[in-house]
Design an enzyme around this catalytic site. Structure first.
Site, mmCIF file in Angstrom:
data_model
loop_
_atom_site.group_PDB
_atom_site.id
_atom_site.type_symbol
_atom_site.label_atom_id
_atom_site.label_comp_id
_atom_site.label_asym_id
_atom_site.label_seq_id
_atom_site.Cartn_x
_atom_site.Cartn_y
_atom_site.Cartn_z
ATOM 1 N N TYR A 1 2.106 3.179 -3.680
ATOM 2 C CA TYR A 1 1.570 4.530 -3.873
ATOM 3 C C TYR A 1 2.699 5.545 -3.998
ATOM 4 O O TYR A 1 2.598 6.509 -4.751
ATOM 5 C CB TYR A 1 0.627 4.923 -2.721
ATOM 6 C CG TYR A 1 -0.830 4.659 -3.045
ATOM 7 C CD1 TYR A 1 -1.253 3.394 -3.447
ATOM 8 C CD2 TYR A 1 -1.796 5.658 -2.967
ATOM 9 C CE1 TYR A 1 -2.581 3.140 -3.745
ATOM 10 C CE2 TYR A 1 -3.124 5.421 -3.269
ATOM 11 C CZ TYR A 1 -3.520 4.150 -3.652
ATOM 12 O OH TYR A 1 -4.835 3.910 -3.952
ATOM 13 N N CYS B 1 0.851 -1.204 0.000
ATOM 14 C CA CYS B 1 0.000 0.000 0.000
ATOM 15 C C CYS B 1 0.877 1.241 0.000
ATOM 16 O O CYS B 1 0.779 2.086 -0.890
ATOM 17 C CB CYS B 1 -0.906 0.067 1.225
ATOM 18 S SG CYS B 1 -1.651 -1.476 1.682
ATOM 19 N N GLU C 1 -4.059 -4.438 -4.863
ATOM 20 C CA GLU C 1 -3.823 -3.042 -5.245
ATOM 21 C C GLU C 1 -4.227 -2.838 -6.715
ATOM 22 O O GLU C 1 -4.907 -1.881 -7.053
ATOM 23 C CB GLU C 1 -2.344 -2.658 -5.068
ATOM 24 C CG GLU C 1 -1.968 -2.275 -3.648
ATOM 25 C CD GLU C 1 -2.638 -0.984 -3.178
ATOM 26 O OE1 GLU C 1 -2.795 -0.055 -3.970
ATOM 27 O OE2 GLU C 1 -3.020 -0.927 -1.998
HETATM 28 C C1 LIG Z 1 -6.222 0.982 -1.879
HETATM 29 C C2 LIG Z 1 -5.167 1.873 -1.332
HETATM 30 N N1 LIG Z 1 -3.912 1.407 -1.237
HETATM 31 C C3 LIG Z 1 -2.947 2.207 -0.747
HETATM 32 C C4 LIG Z 1 -3.232 3.481 -0.330
HETATM 33 C C5 LIG Z 1 -2.147 4.399 0.145
HETATM 34 N N2 LIG Z 1 -1.870 4.296 1.517
HETATM 35 C C6 LIG Z 1 -2.649 3.656 2.386
HETATM 36 S S1 LIG Z 1 -1.983 3.702 3.908
HETATM 37 C C7 LIG Z 1 -0.628 4.513 3.420
HETATM 38 C C8 LIG Z 1 0.481 4.841 4.327
HETATM 39 C C9 LIG Z 1 0.225 5.719 5.442
HETATM 40 O O1 LIG Z 1 -0.965 6.235 5.695
HETATM 41 C C10 LIG Z 1 -0.729 4.794 2.093
HETATM 42 C C11 LIG Z 1 0.311 5.536 1.367
HETATM 43 C C12 LIG Z 1 -4.566 3.932 -0.436
HETATM 44 N N3 LIG Z 1 -4.938 5.168 -0.044
HETATM 45 N N4 LIG Z 1 -5.501 3.112 -0.936
#
Ligand SMILES: Cc1ncc(C[n+]2csc(CCO)c2C)c(N)n1
Length: 222
Positions: free
Chosen positions: A139, A135, A207
């Site tokens: 991102y 995640c 993802e």
């Molecule tokens: C489906 C999905 N996957 C990853 C993220 C991004 N993300 C989720 S938690 C995190 C780290 C700290 O908060 C990050 C970057 C998202 N928004 N939605």
């Protein structure tokens, strides 16, 4: 090769498909249908609520105060920083706070968040981190790639999104998780490492499915 380099390499073809997905590309070049983005924001809000619970479980499974503190910081950042982006977008896009919170998680959102929670409940911090690492890491990778596209950071609708996910703050959460997993991997058997790799690959697949779900605005068929 570190353990996280190994699993990043085995997930490469999945991550590449996410990078090339029309939803991701559409954020970068500004052509994404705003209705798909609204759908994504609402589903992602529900996803982040469950993600926050997984992070909270990280503080429970941590064996030292530094690690507890890192998860607590990440929990605060998700609830009060990342989810603020969603609340601000919702306001700007005409989605009320009530509607955002009342979003019914679709099949992919539910399957993805349930899978993360299930891995976290297996009781090992390494499994929990393997389940959330794609995640934060993917991102950041996507944010950095999109930030290189001309005009992406300044785009009226999607610029804020690109700015947030390419920021150093988000990058540092991913790097912290990478360090933790590499540390924990040193004490694992080869069979345990294979399990962690499988968890990491599944989250990587989810993802990809999340982008696809949002692009197609996919909800329950019945
Ligand atoms: C489906 C999905 N996957 C990853 C993220 C991004 N993300 C989720 S938690 C995190 C780290 C700290 O908060 C990050 C970057 C998202 N928004 N939605």
């Amino acid at each position: 090769m570190t353990f996280t380099e190994r699993i990043r390499q085995s997930a490469d073809s999945i991550w590449e498909k996410s990078h090339q997905h029309p939803f991701v590309q559409g954020i970068g070049n500004g052509t994404l249908d705003i209705e798909a983005f609204k759908f994504y924001m609402c589903q992602d809000y529900k996803y982040l609520i469950e993600y926050s619970k997984v992070i909270a479980m990280g503080t429970v499974l941590a064996k030292d105060l530094d690690t507890m503190s890192g998860f607590a910081k990440s929990l605060d950042e998700t609830l009060n920083f990342e989810m603020d982006l969603h609340r601000q977008y919702a306001e700007r896009l005409g989605i009320s706070k009530e509607a955002l919170e009342a979003t019914v998680p679709g099949p992919v959102t539910l399957a993805y968040s349930s899978n993360m929670l299930a891995e976290a409940q297996k009781g090992s911090l390494a499994s929990l981190i393997a389940a959330i690492l794609p995640c934060a890491w993917s991102y950041y990778e996507i944010g950095l790639e999109l930030a290189k596209k001309p005009g992406a950071l300044e785009h009226e609708q999607y610029g804020e999104w690109v700015k947030m996910y390419s920021s150093d703050e988000f990058g540092s959460i991913g790097k912290w998780l990478i360090e933790k997993l590499d540390e924990l991997a040193k004490g694992c058997t080869e069979a345990e490492l294979d399990d962690l790799e499988a968890i990491f690959l599944n989250t990587s697949r989810y993802e990809y499915m999340f982008w696809d779900m949002a692009y197609n605005r996919e909800s329950w068929p019945v």
